[in-house]
Design an enzyme around this catalytic site. Structure first.
Site, PDB file in Angstrom:
ATOM      1  N   VAL A  82       0.742  -1.265   0.059  1.00 18.89           N
ATOM      2  CA  VAL A  82       0.062   0.031   0.206  1.00 18.89           C
ATOM      3  C   VAL A  82       0.956   1.176  -0.088  1.00 18.89           C
ATOM      4  O   VAL A  82       1.694   1.230   0.679  1.00 18.89           O
ATOM      5  CB  VAL A  82      -0.894  -0.170   1.289  1.00 18.89           C
ATOM      6  CG1 VAL A  82      -1.813   1.272   1.329  1.00 18.89           C
ATOM      7  CG2 VAL A  82      -1.807  -1.118   1.312  1.00 18.89           C
ATOM      8  N   LYS A  83       0.602   2.078  -1.048  1.00 16.38           N
ATOM      9  CA  LYS A  83       1.548   3.401  -0.997  1.00 16.38           C
ATOM     10  C   LYS A  83       0.717   4.490  -0.651  1.00 16.38           C
ATOM     11  O   LYS A  83      -0.547   4.758  -0.726  1.00 16.38           O
ATOM     12  CB  LYS A  83       1.686   3.591  -2.695  1.00 16.38           C
ATOM     13  CG  LYS A  83       2.752   4.745  -2.505  1.00 16.38           C
ATOM     14  CD  LYS A  83       2.804   5.180  -4.234  1.00 16.38           C
ATOM     15  CE  LYS A  83       3.365   4.134  -5.222  1.00 16.38           C
ATOM     16  NZ  LYS A  83       3.836   4.892  -6.412  1.00 16.38           N
ATOM     17  N   VAL A  84       1.390   5.010   0.572  1.00 14.87           N
ATOM     18  CA  VAL A  84       0.815   6.407   1.244  1.00 14.87           C
ATOM     19  C   VAL A  84       1.676   7.633   1.027  1.00 14.87           C
ATOM     20  O   VAL A  84       2.859   7.297   1.066  1.00 14.87           O
ATOM     21  CB  VAL A  84       0.364   6.004   2.668  1.00 14.87           C
ATOM     22  CG1 VAL A  84      -0.304   5.031   2.675  1.00 14.87           C
ATOM     23  CG2 VAL A  84       1.925   5.908   3.448  1.00 14.87           C
TER      24      VAL A  84
END
Length: 216
Positions: A82-84
């Protein structure tokens, strides 16, 4: 060094995966939008095409909403990262998702201090944007070197994922600076194999072989 390809084009991903050189994929909403397809379907197909991490980015800005989106993305496949974004809310989401066993790629990093915070939040990957720093006359590779030293000082396991790479020289410099991963456009990754002297050597060898009249 690991090689990730920065694209959402399935054809390019499968072609590069077949070489054995591809270790993962990074995407973002802009790249997926270019495909004109459903976001989750694209991520699922990419995850099926490669064994390594596939970065899928949240679009929310508040921590709780990022966490909710991150959990949905993580359910798509086991190799989703997951990219944040590198904000306080993003770091909060990173910590929560990481503690749940989800890989997290903290993106849009432009300083060593930001990278330090991401590591303390448990990020799997930190993505410093080399090309965008170069665009404003700041040495992007110096940032890679600074992050490498800080992480080595404190034995952080967060991997440095050099992003916004635009040339073969960027790849070389990132490797020399100690980046763990380089994520590159398909054309740049394919271009790493090319050299005019290699082409000239092949041409010469084939010409000499043709003169022998032999076959293997």
């Amino acid at each position: 060094m690991k090689f990730f390809v920065d694209t959402a084009e399935i054809k390019d991903i499968k072609e590069l995966a077949a070489t054995g050189l591809l270790d993962g994929v990074t995407t973002n909403p802009s790249l997926v939008a270019k495909s004109g397809r459903d976001f989750k379907e694209v991520i699922a197909e990419i995850c099926n095409a490669v064994e390594g991490p596939v970065s899928a980015e949240v679009t929310a800005l508040e921590a709780d909403a990022m966490i909710e989106e991150g959990r949905k993305l993580a359910k798509i496949a086991k190799n989703v990262a997951v990219k944040v974004p590198l904000t306080l809310d993003g770091l909060k989401a990173c910590r929560t998702l990481t503690q749940a066993g989800t890989m997290v790629n903290v993106t849009l990093c432009f300083s060593a201090n930001q990278a330090l915070l991401a590591a303390k939040s448990g990020a799997t990957f930190i993505s410093p944007f080399i090309g965008r720093l170069d665009d404003i006359n700041i040495d992007g590779m110096e940032l890679i070197r600074e992050i490498r030293q800080i992480y080595d000082n404190y034995d952080y396991t967060t991997e440095i994922l050099a992003a916004s790479i635009r040339s073969a020289n960027h790849v070389k410099e990132a490797a020399l600076a100690g980046a763990d991963v380089a994520t590159v456009p398909p054309a740049v990754l394919k271009g790493l194999v090319k050299h005019p002297l290699t082409d000239k050597g092949i041409e010469s060898f084939l010409a000499d072989w043709k003169k022998t009249g032999q076959k293997i």
